[in-house]
Design a protein around this motif. Structure first.
Motif, PDB file in Angstrom:
ATOM      1  N   LEU A  29       0.838  -1.193   0.000  1.00  0.00           N
ATOM      2  CA  LEU A  29       0.000   0.000   0.000  1.00  0.00           C
ATOM      3  C   LEU A  29       0.874   1.244   0.000  1.00  0.00           C
ATOM      4  CD1 LEU A  29      -2.566  -0.984   2.789  1.00  0.00           C
ATOM      5  CD2 LEU A  29      -2.681  -1.496   0.342  1.00  0.00           C
ATOM      6  N   GLY A  30       0.371   2.290  -0.635  1.00  0.00           N
ATOM      7  CA  GLY A  30       0.972   3.604  -0.486  1.00  0.00           C
ATOM      8  C   GLY A  30       0.186   4.365   0.562  1.00  0.00           C
ATOM      9  N   GLY A  31       0.864   5.220   1.301  1.00  0.00           N
ATOM     10  CA  GLY A  31       0.140   5.955   2.322  1.00  0.00           C
ATOM     11  C   GLY A  31       1.037   6.854   3.128  1.00  0.00           C
ATOM     12  N   VAL A  32       0.657   7.077   4.383  1.00  0.00           N
ATOM     13  CA  VAL A  32       1.427   7.957   5.259  1.00  0.00           C
ATOM     14  C   VAL A  32       1.570   7.319   6.636  1.00  0.00           C
ATOM     15  CG1 VAL A  32       0.791  10.118   4.121  1.00  0.00           C
ATOM     16  CG2 VAL A  32      -0.663   9.222   5.956  1.00  0.00           C
ATOM     17  N   ARG A  33       2.667   7.659   7.285  1.00  0.00           N
ATOM     18  CA  ARG A  33       2.847   7.374   8.705  1.00  0.00           C
ATOM     19  C   ARG A  33       2.642   8.694   9.448  1.00  0.00           C
ATOM     20  NH1 ARG A  33       5.561   4.313  12.773  1.00  0.00           N
ATOM     21  NH2 ARG A  33       6.269   2.703  11.345  1.00  0.00           N
ATOM     22  N   ILE A  34       1.861   8.638  10.514  1.00  0.00           N
ATOM     23  CA  ILE A  34       1.535   9.840  11.275  1.00  0.00           C
ATOM     24  C   ILE A  34       2.497   9.943  12.446  1.00  0.00           C
ATOM     25  CG2 ILE A  34      -0.300  11.112  12.447  1.00  0.00           C
ATOM     26  CD1 ILE A  34      -2.282   9.193  11.026  1.00  0.00           C
ATOM     27  N   GLU A  35       3.293  10.984  12.464  1.00  0.00           N
ATOM     28  CA  GLU A  35       4.267  11.193  13.520  1.00  0.00           C
ATOM     29  C   GLU A  35       3.775  12.271  14.475  1.00  0.00           C
ATOM     30  OE1 GLU A  35       7.958  12.031  11.582  1.00  0.00           O
ATOM     31  OE2 GLU A  35       8.224   9.963  10.896  1.00  0.00           O
ATOM     32  N   ILE A  36       3.888  11.993  15.769  1.00  0.00           N
ATOM     33  CA  ILE A  36       3.402  12.911  16.798  1.00  0.00           C
ATOM     34  C   ILE A  36       4.581  13.685  17.356  1.00  0.00           C
ATOM     35  CG2 ILE A  36       2.239  13.089  19.038  1.00  0.00           C
ATOM     36  CD1 ILE A  36       0.898  10.361  18.351  1.00  0.00           C
ATOM     37  N   SER A  37       4.564  14.997  17.176  1.00  0.00           N
ATOM     38  CA  SER A  37       5.639  15.833  17.703  1.00  0.00           C
ATOM     39  C   SER A  37       5.276  16.446  19.048  1.00  0.00           C
ATOM     40  CB  SER A  37       5.976  16.954  16.709  1.00  0.00           C
ATOM     41  OG  SER A  37       4.835  17.764  16.447  1.00  0.00           O
ATOM     42  N   ASP A  38       3.996  16.668  19.293  1.00  0.00           N
ATOM     43  CA  ASP A  38       3.546  17.265  20.554  1.00  0.00           C
ATOM     44  C   ASP A  38       2.168  16.706  20.887  1.00  0.00           C
ATOM     45  OD1 ASP A  38       2.725  18.752  22.712  1.00  0.00           O
ATOM     46  OD2 ASP A  38       3.282  20.694  21.859  1.00  0.00           O
ATOM     47  N   PRO A  39       2.093  15.692  21.752  1.00  0.00           N
ATOM     48  CA  PRO A  39       0.794  15.057  22.011  1.00  0.00           C
ATOM     49  C   PRO A  39      -0.240  15.990  22.620  1.00  0.00           C
ATOM     50  CG  PRO A  39       2.491  14.252  23.526  1.00  0.00           C
ATOM     51  CD  PRO A  39       3.192  15.038  22.472  1.00  0.00           C
ATOM     52  N   HIS A  40       0.184  17.034  23.302  1.00  0.00           N
ATOM     53  CA  HIS A  40      -0.779  17.952  23.915  1.00  0.00           C
ATOM     54  C   HIS A  40      -1.488  18.823  22.885  1.00  0.00           C
ATOM     55  CE1 HIS A  40      -0.549  17.275  28.194  1.00  0.00           C
ATOM     56  NE2 HIS A  40       0.749  17.086  28.078  1.00  0.00           N
ATOM     57  N   ARG A  41      -0.906  19.002  21.732  1.00  0.00           N
ATOM     58  CA  ARG A  41      -1.496  19.874  20.707  1.00  0.00           C
ATOM     59  C   ARG A  41      -2.363  19.096  19.713  1.00  0.00           C
ATOM     60  NH1 ARG A  41       2.483  23.024  17.491  1.00  0.00           N
ATOM     61  NH2 ARG A  41       0.692  24.388  17.111  1.00  0.00           N
ATOM     62  N   VAL A  42      -2.276  17.782  19.745  1.00  0.00           N
ATOM     63  CA  VAL A  42      -3.010  16.964  18.764  1.00  0.00           C
ATOM     64  C   VAL A  42      -4.512  17.007  19.035  1.00  0.00           C
ATOM     65  CG1 VAL A  42      -3.360  14.619  17.897  1.00  0.00           C
ATOM     66  CG2 VAL A  42      -1.047  15.447  18.386  1.00  0.00           C
ATOM     67  N   THR A  43      -5.281  17.228  17.982  1.00  0.00           N
ATOM     68  CA  THR A  43      -6.742  17.096  18.043  1.00  0.00           C
ATOM     69  C   THR A  43      -7.109  15.907  17.148  1.00  0.00           C
ATOM     70  OG1 THR A  43      -6.931  18.768  16.283  1.00  0.00           O
ATOM     71  CG2 THR A  43      -7.201  19.520  18.545  1.00  0.00           C
ATOM     72  N   PRO A  44      -7.234  14.733  17.737  1.00  0.00           N
ATOM     73  CA  PRO A  44      -7.276  13.504  16.936  1.00  0.00           C
ATOM     74  C   PRO A  44      -8.493  13.363  16.032  1.00  0.00           C
ATOM     75  CG  PRO A  44      -7.615  13.043  19.275  1.00  0.00           C
ATOM     76  CD  PRO A  44      -7.190  14.456  19.186  1.00  0.00           C
ATOM     77  N   VAL A  45      -9.670  13.812  16.464  1.00  0.00           N
ATOM     78  CA  VAL A  45     -10.842  13.662  15.603  1.00  0.00           C
ATOM     79  C   VAL A  45     -10.697  14.551  14.368  1.00  0.00           C
ATOM     80  CG1 VAL A  45     -13.349  13.742  15.445  1.00  0.00           C
ATOM     81  CG2 VAL A  45     -12.263  13.131  17.613  1.00  0.00           C
ATOM     82  N   GLN A  46     -10.261  15.779  14.567  1.00  0.00           N
ATOM     83  CA  GLN A  46     -10.038  16.678  13.435  1.00  0.00           C
ATOM     84  C   GLN A  46      -8.966  16.112  12.502  1.00  0.00           C
ATOM     85  OE1 GLN A  46     -10.470  17.518  16.583  1.00  0.00           O
ATOM     86  NE2 GLN A  46     -11.425  19.531  16.826  1.00  0.00           N
ATOM     87  N   ALA A  47      -7.953  15.462  13.071  1.00  0.00           N
ATOM     88  CA  ALA A  47      -6.920  14.841  12.244  1.00  0.00           C
ATOM     89  C   ALA A  47      -7.505  13.729  11.383  1.00  0.00           C
ATOM     90  CB  ALA A  47      -5.796  14.298  13.123  1.00  0.00           C
ATOM     91  N   GLY A  48      -8.416  12.951  11.974  1.00  0.00           N
ATOM     92  CA  GLY A  48      -9.069  11.894  11.203  1.00  0.00           C
ATOM     93  C   GLY A  48      -9.891  12.439  10.054  1.00  0.00           C
ATOM     94  N   VAL A  49     -10.580  13.547  10.282  1.00  0.00           N
ATOM     95  CA  VAL A  49     -11.356  14.190   9.214  1.00  0.00           C
ATOM     96  C   VAL A  49     -10.418  14.657   8.098  1.00  0.00           C
ATOM     97  CG1 VAL A  49     -12.837  16.142   8.636  1.00  0.00           C
ATOM     98  CG2 VAL A  49     -13.221  14.874  10.759  1.00  0.00           C
ATOM     99  N   ALA A  50      -9.282  15.241   8.481  1.00  0.00           N
ATOM    100  CA  ALA A  50      -8.320  15.706   7.483  1.00  0.00           C
ATOM    101  C   ALA A  50      -7.790  14.545   6.651  1.00  0.00           C
ATOM    102  CB  ALA A  50      -7.177  16.438   8.168  1.00  0.00           C
ATOM    103  N   VAL A  51      -7.517  13.416   7.307  1.00  0.00           N
ATOM    104  CA  VAL A  51      -7.029  12.240   6.582  1.00  0.00           C
ATOM    105  C   VAL A  51      -8.084  11.740   5.603  1.00  0.00           C
ATOM    106  CG1 VAL A  51      -6.423   9.797   6.847  1.00  0.00           C
ATOM    107  CG2 VAL A  51      -5.353  11.518   8.314  1.00  0.00           C
ATOM    108  N   LEU A  52      -9.326  11.688   6.034  1.00  0.00           N
ATOM    109  CA  LEU A  52     -10.400  11.236   5.143  1.00  0.00           C
ATOM    110  C   LEU A  52     -10.536  12.158   3.931  1.00  0.00           C
ATOM    111  CD1 LEU A  52     -13.078  10.210   7.785  1.00  0.00           C
ATOM    112  CD2 LEU A  52     -12.185   8.712   5.992  1.00  0.00           C
TER     113      LEU A  52
END
Length: 413
Positions: A321-344
């Motif tokens: 598969l082609g795709g992306v690996r998601i790297e976390i640089s600052d866990p306190h700043r991550v908004t995971p649901v919004q990130a999922g929407v962006a990925v979709l």
């Protein structure tokens, strides 16, 4: 009288500010020698995650001469090693009957509770509506209410913290086991707080007379994400073996309702996303252009393989598969649901038209809590605009939950 005094003391004990290490409800009971449980004929709803400093709750109880009469387990079983969707048969541990609440029967039956005078719930949750442990809790609360049995929740941290509340509130769609409550995808509550809200807001029928108690934690504050608690991460289920996967799960978990790979069958489930033949560079470029706080997207190629005990039959098994690996640089700043929407949105925009038509599977709307997410992606709506659509309903939810919150905001160091 001693156990009643001890229980009341624990329930109302304030959480100290600035505490370096969080103490769970289970740890507080253990420190008191489980005095509040001695003489009780109680049932315990639990799994492998109910640990105190690496020792399981059942073992700790045994050391103090306390033993549940019956153990109930959620999805993945007592050891947490069963794959998603696997139905487990009943068993025993230390001579105690163990009954599964994941299968045709999803809540304790009247015969199970005969002679039981208390039900205790202790499971580490991950703070996501479609993670089924909270559904098991609510259905068990109903069973306890019908039997006139008190229900205790031994509270544990929400790994995502108590501030991030995001995602569509499930209201219009019918309830299901993976979307049982009218709450956002990320609700920002502990299991104890959520239990109080489920009862108080009548999210399930028949709970009005339930005697519900929460054994509070010490030291937890709403700003904390898991690394701030000082507690060791225990894989809550086979594919959430790390906090990184759990942090991304509220958003990337939505891909379970699509034909895209969410990274199962790899060493980093929910930290990778893929599709056959897709251009990894283009997908990474689209996602990095979103400038999502705390995240960076690296182009990758990966091949899902069978991993018995985690994912025996992942999507696209043995196919690159082609795709992306998601790297976390600052866990306190991550908004995971919004990130999922962006990925979709980025994935949909990168796919050719024939692939777009088969991206969303039946059941996606159930996980999302609304058809609006799918509709927004298909319409080509920018990810930020799709996420903005849940703003009003999330604000209402925040107001509704306020009276059930047990812990202060605190201040990050």
């Amino acid at each position: 009288m001693l156990f009643l005094f001890l229980l009341l003391f624990i329930l109302v004990l304030p959480a100290p500010s600035g505490a370096a290490v969080v103490k769970t409800g289970a740890e507080l009971l253990a420190e008191g020698g489980f005095a509040a449980l001695k003489g009780k004929h109680f049932a315990l709803i639990t799994n492998h995650s109910a640990q105190v400093e690496g020792v399981h709750l059942i073992e700790l109880m045994a050391r103090q001469g306390v033993q549940p009469a019956l153990v109930f387990t959620p999805e993945h079983g007592l050891t947490g090693s069963a794959e998603d969707g696997v139905k487990l048969s009943d068993s025993s541990v230390r001579g105690i009957p163990v009954k599964s609440l994941y299968g045709a029967v999803k809540q304790p039956q009247p015969a199970d509770l005969k002679g039981i005078d208390l039900v205790v719930f202790d499971i580490q949750d991950v703070g996501v509506r479609f993670y089924t442990y909270i559904s098991t809790m609510g259905l068990a609360m109903q069973a306890a209410a019908r039997a006139g049995i008190p229900f205790w929740v031994l509270d544990r941290p929400n790994p995502l913290g108590g501030d991030d509340v995001a995602g569509f509130v499930r209201r219009e769609l019918p309830a299901s086991f993976t979307s049982l409550y009218p709450i956002p995808i990320a609700h920002g509550m502990t299991v104890g707080e959520l239990a109080l809200m489920i009862k108080g807001e009548v999210m399930l029928p028949g709970l009005e007379h339930l005697e519900l108690s929460v054994v509070r934690m010490q030291g937890w504050q709403r700003w904390m994400r898991w690394p701030d608690t000082g507690l060791a991460w225990v894989a809550t289920s086979p594919n959430l073996a790390s906090f990184a996967s759990a942090l991304l799960y509220p958003g990337i978990g939505l891909l379970e309702g699509t034909s895209a790979s969410e990274g199962r069958g790899s060493e980093a489930p929910f930290q990778m996303v893929g599709w056959p033949g897709i251009d990894p560079q283009l997908l990474a470029q689209r996602l990095n252009a979103e400038q999502l706080a705390g995240l960076h997207f690296e182009p990758v190629r990966f091949t899902p393989v069978s991993l018995p005990g985690k994912s025996s039959a992942p999507k696209y098994k043995n196919r690159e598969l082609g795709g992306v690996r998601i790297e976390i640089s600052d866990p306190h700043r991550v908004t995971p649901v919004q990130a999922g929407v962006a990925v979709l949105c980025a994935l949909y925009g990168t796919l050719p038209e024939p692939a777009r038509r088969v991206l969303f599977r039946p059941g996606f709307d159930d996980m999302a809590g609304s058809a609006e997410l799918r509709q927004g992606v298909v319409a080509g709506t920018p990810a930020a605009a799709v996420s903005a659509r849940w703003g009003a309903s999330v604000q209402r939810f925040r107001k509704e939950r306020q009276g059930y919150l047990l812990y202060e905001e605190g201040q990050a160091p």
